[in-house]
Motif scaffolding. Structure first.
Motif, PDB file in Angstrom:
ATOM      1  N   ARG B  38       0.711  15.445  91.177  1.00 31.61           N
ATOM      2  CA  ARG B  38       1.676  15.978  90.224  1.00 31.61           C
ATOM      3  C   ARG B  38       3.060  16.119  90.846  1.00 31.61           C
ATOM      4  NH1 ARG B  38       1.281  21.730  90.977  1.00 31.61           N
ATOM      5  NH2 ARG B  38       1.892  22.187  88.845  1.00 31.61           N
ATOM      6  N   THR B  39       3.185  15.634  92.088  1.00 30.88           N
ATOM      7  CA  THR B  39       4.456  15.767  92.791  1.00 30.88           C
ATOM      8  C   THR B  39       5.550  14.910  92.149  1.00 30.88           C
ATOM      9  OG1 THR B  39       3.206  16.058  94.800  1.00 30.88           O
ATOM     10  CG2 THR B  39       5.548  15.596  95.050  1.00 30.88           C
ATOM     11  N   LEU B  40       6.747  15.512  91.985  1.00 27.60           N
ATOM     12  CA  LEU B  40       7.906  14.746  91.522  1.00 27.60           C
ATOM     13  C   LEU B  40       8.521  14.085  92.746  1.00 27.60           C
ATOM     14  CD1 LEU B  40       9.551  17.459  89.252  1.00 27.60           C
ATOM     15  CD2 LEU B  40       8.123  15.547  88.517  1.00 27.60           C
ATOM     16  N   THR B  41       8.689  12.763  92.682  1.00 28.83           N
ATOM     17  CA  THR B  41       9.167  12.083  93.883  1.00 28.83           C
ATOM     18  C   THR B  41      10.583  11.555  93.765  1.00 28.83           C
ATOM     19  OG1 THR B  41       8.105  10.091  93.086  1.00 28.83           O
ATOM     20  CG2 THR B  41       6.868  11.417  94.665  1.00 28.83           C
ATOM     21  N   ASP B  42      11.186  11.673  92.596  1.00 25.19           N
ATOM     22  CA  ASP B  42      12.579  11.231  92.512  1.00 25.19           C
ATOM     23  C   ASP B  42      13.222  11.753  91.232  1.00 25.19           C
ATOM     24  OD1 ASP B  42      14.861  10.062  93.434  1.00 25.19           O
ATOM     25  OD2 ASP B  42      14.052   8.032  93.518  1.00 25.19           O
ATOM     26  N   TYR B  43      14.552  11.727  91.214  1.00 23.78           N
ATOM     27  CA  TYR B  43      15.304  12.040  90.004  1.00 23.78           C
ATOM     28  C   TYR B  43      15.919  10.750  89.489  1.00 23.78           C
ATOM     29  CZ  TYR B  43      15.362  16.863  91.902  1.00 23.78           C
ATOM     30  OH  TYR B  43      15.025  18.092  92.404  1.00 23.78           O
ATOM     31  N   ASP B  44      16.074  10.620  88.170  1.00 26.46           N
ATOM     32  CA  ASP B  44      16.812   9.494  87.612  1.00 26.46           C
ATOM     33  C   ASP B  44      18.236   9.990  87.361  1.00 26.46           C
ATOM     34  OD1 ASP B  44      18.046   7.637  86.030  1.00 26.46           O
ATOM     35  OD2 ASP B  44      16.255   7.159  84.866  1.00 26.46           O
ATOM     36  N   GLU B  48      20.744  11.796  82.469  1.00 23.81           N
ATOM     37  CA  GLU B  48      21.521  12.826  81.778  1.00 23.81           C
ATOM     38  C   GLU B  48      22.746  12.207  81.088  1.00 23.81           C
ATOM     39  OE1 GLU B  48      23.206  17.205  82.844  1.00 23.81           O
ATOM     40  OE2 GLU B  48      23.851  15.598  84.162  1.00 23.81           O
ATOM     41  N   ARG B  85      14.150  24.640  76.553  1.00 24.29           N
ATOM     42  CA  ARG B  85      14.670  24.891  77.898  1.00 24.29           C
ATOM     43  C   ARG B  85      14.127  23.853  78.876  1.00 24.29           C
ATOM     44  NH1 ARG B  85      12.716  25.909  82.314  1.00 24.29           N
ATOM     45  NH2 ARG B  85      10.682  26.499  81.540  1.00 24.29           N
ATOM     46  N   TYR B  86      12.840  23.616  78.779  1.00 28.29           N
ATOM     47  CA  TYR B  86      12.199  22.703  79.710  1.00 28.29           C
ATOM     48  C   TYR B  86      12.707  21.278  79.541  1.00 28.29           C
ATOM     49  CZ  TYR B  86       8.658  20.149  82.217  1.00 28.29           C
ATOM     50  OH  TYR B  86       8.038  19.310  83.097  1.00 28.29           O
ATOM     51  N   TYR B  89      16.099  20.883  81.023  1.00 26.99           N
ATOM     52  CA  TYR B  89      16.001  20.795  82.491  1.00 26.99           C
ATOM     53  C   TYR B  89      15.563  19.393  82.904  1.00 26.99           C
ATOM     54  CZ  TYR B  89      14.925  22.691  87.189  1.00 26.99           C
ATOM     55  OH  TYR B  89      14.904  22.974  88.519  1.00 26.99           O
ATOM     56  N   ARG B  92      18.345  17.009  82.541  1.00 29.61           N
ATOM     57  CA  ARG B  92      19.350  17.159  83.583  1.00 29.61           C
ATOM     58  C   ARG B  92      18.936  16.471  84.874  1.00 29.61           C
ATOM     59  NH1 ARG B  92      22.947  21.203  85.260  1.00 29.61           N
ATOM     60  NH2 ARG B  92      23.932  19.202  85.453  1.00 29.61           N
ATOM     61  N   LEU B  93      17.654  16.624  85.236  1.00 25.32           N
ATOM     62  CA  LEU B  93      17.204  16.045  86.493  1.00 25.32           C
ATOM     63  C   LEU B  93      16.724  14.594  86.330  1.00 25.32           C
ATOM     64  CD1 LEU B  93      15.323  19.023  88.162  1.00 25.32           C
ATOM     65  CD2 LEU B  93      17.651  18.248  88.518  1.00 25.32           C
ATOM     66  N   LEU B  95      13.987  13.617  84.608  1.00 22.97           N
ATOM     67  CA  LEU B  95      12.527  13.534  84.635  1.00 22.97           C
ATOM     68  C   LEU B  95      12.071  12.942  83.290  1.00 22.97           C
ATOM     69  CD1 LEU B  95      11.856  17.088  86.144  1.00 22.97           C
ATOM     70  CD2 LEU B  95      12.224  14.940  87.365  1.00 22.97           C
ATOM     71  N   GLU B  98       8.597  13.306  81.723  1.00 19.23           N
ATOM     72  CA  GLU B  98       8.293  14.607  81.115  1.00 19.23           C
ATOM     73  C   GLU B  98       8.710  14.628  79.649  1.00 19.23           C
ATOM     74  OE1 GLU B  98       6.723  17.366  82.857  1.00 19.23           O
ATOM     75  OE2 GLU B  98       6.286  15.528  83.959  1.00 19.23           O
TER      76      GLU B  98
END
Lengths: 344, 238
Positions: B38-44, B48, B85-86, B89, B92-93, B95, B98
């Motif tokens: 479940r680890t997040l390994t990068d941001y796009d 955003e 909210r989620y 977020y 912004r990152l 993800l 998600e």
């Protein structure tokens, strides 16, 4: 007459302000500074633009230094320490490391703080990876005019600023908030974005404490105008990826998932430790230290700028984490106490 | 069950195999369940900015995650998985996954705008929900909505002739969305028309059905408009 002279220890913003205040009232000040130049942390550590004026440290603090150095009422002893303090309030005799003695009616300890040494948080990679730096180094980088990874000089695509390095951390005995790092980090993040628009800046935080008027001027502005991204996560460790980038590991509290995110540069927002010389200062001047190791403040309401010893005052970050502006105000407050003693 | 805490794991991260052989060892049976990390390994980093180009989401970068939007949300009161909210977020990152995971509920926003009224940073979360829904649709993660189908039919006629022919819009919309033309309300309308026989109107309608109305000197206006819309879309979605 010694009663009309004050001994000020430390030539940073607080000490310079105290000296300027005493001198402006036509009284004598003797300023002792252990380094070979005046200005304190903003000058010695090469800060870039100050909060909240936005003025370069060398200009703003430089003006204070020029004012004190050109004043006929202030005698400056650089590269010197006070090794001994005899006498009592109204009639102190201090011995300096160069052997000279100074007679003074009162003493102001403007002895400041020491930057937290990131080596004490080895899991965050400082000292192991060249691209892990501290906010003071980033200040110097901003001052030099170019944002680049120390390892190979490339422009970073992504920079992470980790807040609370050496603050709010019981593991390493730092149970205080260093007060200025959130604001300083937001300010630096904006500088980086301005100097290097292709660089994305992420700030990893537990809370954001841009107090008072710094809220919109720094926190909001960095987010809204400079697109700095704030991520709620306490970082567990910084390691190296196989391609030479850095991997920031932790848990994103808001996504409730572990993260391992690649970065080109990681910046520690280092906190303010008590001056590493405080045990010695406490001995020499006979003043107490409070439980974190800063100079103990006297009852503040009617003994402003006081310490545990009569006739010995203090101001600025010697008392605890403090902003430059407030240190300067406190220097003036200490000067007022000293002048009142001279009048009485 | 090999994993007692299965209920704590996102269903989409559970991989079960009836027969599983790893490195030549048959581990079928109790060891047939794997969990993807479940680890997040990068941001796009570009996501955003992409969403911000869609009308309504311009202020998404202002969010500081106070959760006022989710707290005030009409839909959240019905379904705790509906969490503006989620998604803000995650936007912004960058993800993206998600967001895609929740594609079937994001569009449920009822536009009551309580979030927009309460937001201390003027993020306009309602606009973000709409923008995300549009993005999901345009990227093909969700099916084209009827409202979009209607828009396209309407727009096609405008581009061709500068005007629309109501009955053609209706007919084509129902055909494209697989709905019967004999809708109850339409049948009722025709019945009443037969009863009252508004002759001028009927003649107009009949004429328009045969000769669709067209704006005078429409010429190449439609082509110019089409080129402009295409350009705008490409600028927004790359």
């Amino acid at each position: 007459m010694s009663k009309d002279t004050v001994l000020i220890v430390g030539g940073g913003p607080a000490g310079l302000s105290a000296a300027a205040g005493v001198a402006a009232a036509g009284k004598k000040a003797v300023l002792v500074e252990k380094e070979d130049r005046l200005g304190g942390a903003p000058i010695l550590s090469g800060y870039a633009k100050l909060v909240p004026s936005g003025e370069w440290a060398k200009d703003a603090i430089g003006r204070m230094v020029d004012g004190v150095e050109s004043s006929s009422n202030v005698t400056v002893h650089k590269s010197n320490k006070v090794t001994k303090l005899d006498g009592d309030a109204g009639n102190f005799t201090a011995t300096l490391s160069n052997g000279e003695t100074v007679n003074a009616g009162s003493v102001v300890l403007a002895t400041g703080f020491t930057h937290f040494d990131s080596i004490n948080k080895p899991e965050w990679g400082f000292g192991t990876f060249p691209d892990v730096i501290t906010t003071t180094q980033l200040e110097q980088m901003v001052g030099s005019g170019k944002i680049a990874c120390p390892s190979d000089g490339r422009v970073p695509e992504r920079v992470a600023i980790l807040l609370c390095v050496g603050s709010r951390d019981r593991q390493i005995g730092r149970e205080w908030c260093s007060k200025v790092c959130c604001t300083v980090s937001a300010n630096l993040a904006m500088e980086v974005r301005e100097m290097s628009p292709e660089t994305q800046v992420f700030i990893y935080y537990m809370d954001i404490r841009t107090f008072g008027l710094y809220e919109d001027k720094y926190y909001w502005k960095s987010q809204e105008e400079f697109k700095v991204k704030y991520v709620k996560a306490r970082i567990a460790e910084v390691t190296a990826a196989s391609d030479g980038r850095l991997l920031v590991k932790g848990e994103d509290t808001l996504v409730k998932r572990p993260i391992v995110i690649p970065f080109d540069m990681v910046v520690h927002a280092v906190g303010m430790d008590p001056n590493e010389d405080n045990p010695e200062i406490s001995n020499t001047f006979g003043v107490g230290l409070e439980k974190h190791g800063y100079i103990e403040r006297a009852e503040h309401y009617t003994n402003t700028a006081g310490t545990t010893r009569k006739g010995v005052y203090s101001c600025g970050s010697a008392y605890g984490p403090e902003s430059i502006d407030d240190s300067i105000s406190q220097g003036s407050a200490a000067a007022l106490r000293v002048l009142a003693d001279m009048a009485g | 069950m090999a994993i007692h805490e299965k209920s704590l794991i996102d269903v989409d991260r559970l991989l079960t195999h009836d027969n599983l052989v790893i490195d030549g060892v048959d581990v079928s049976g109790h060891w047939n369940t794997m969990i993807t990390p479940r680890t997040l390994t990068d941001y796009d980093d570009s996501f955003e900015a992409k969403i911000q180009k869609i009308a309504g989401a311009e202020n998404v970068h202002r969010c500081w995650q106070c959760g006022s939007c989710t707290n005030s949300c009409t839909m959240y009161a019905q379904n705790v998985n509906f969490n503006p909210r989620y998604w803000i977020y995650a936007t912004r990152l960058g993800l993206k996954e998600e967001i895609i995971k929740d594609k079937d509920i994001i569009w449920q926003c009822v536009s009551c705008n309580k979030c927009t009224n309460i937001c201390p940073k003027d993020v306009k979360p309602e606009g973000v929900m709409k923008a995300l829904s549009h993005w999901l649709e345009e990227e093909g993660h969700t099916e084209e909505t009827h409202s979009t189908t209607f828009d396209y039919e309407f727009w096609d006629q405008i581009a061709k002739r500068g005007r629309i022919e109501d009955s053609a819009v209706l007919k084509n919309f129902f055909a494209k969305t697989g709905q019967a033309l004999a809708q109850d309300w339409l049948v009722e309308m025709v019945k009443r028309m037969m009863k009252h026989l508004p002759m001028t109107h009927l003649i107009h309608s009949a004429l328009h059905a045969v000769f669709p109305p067209k704006t005078k000197s429409w010429g190449k206006t439609g082509d110019v408009l089409k080129a402009y819309v295409k350009e705008q879309k490409e600028a927004a979605h790359g």
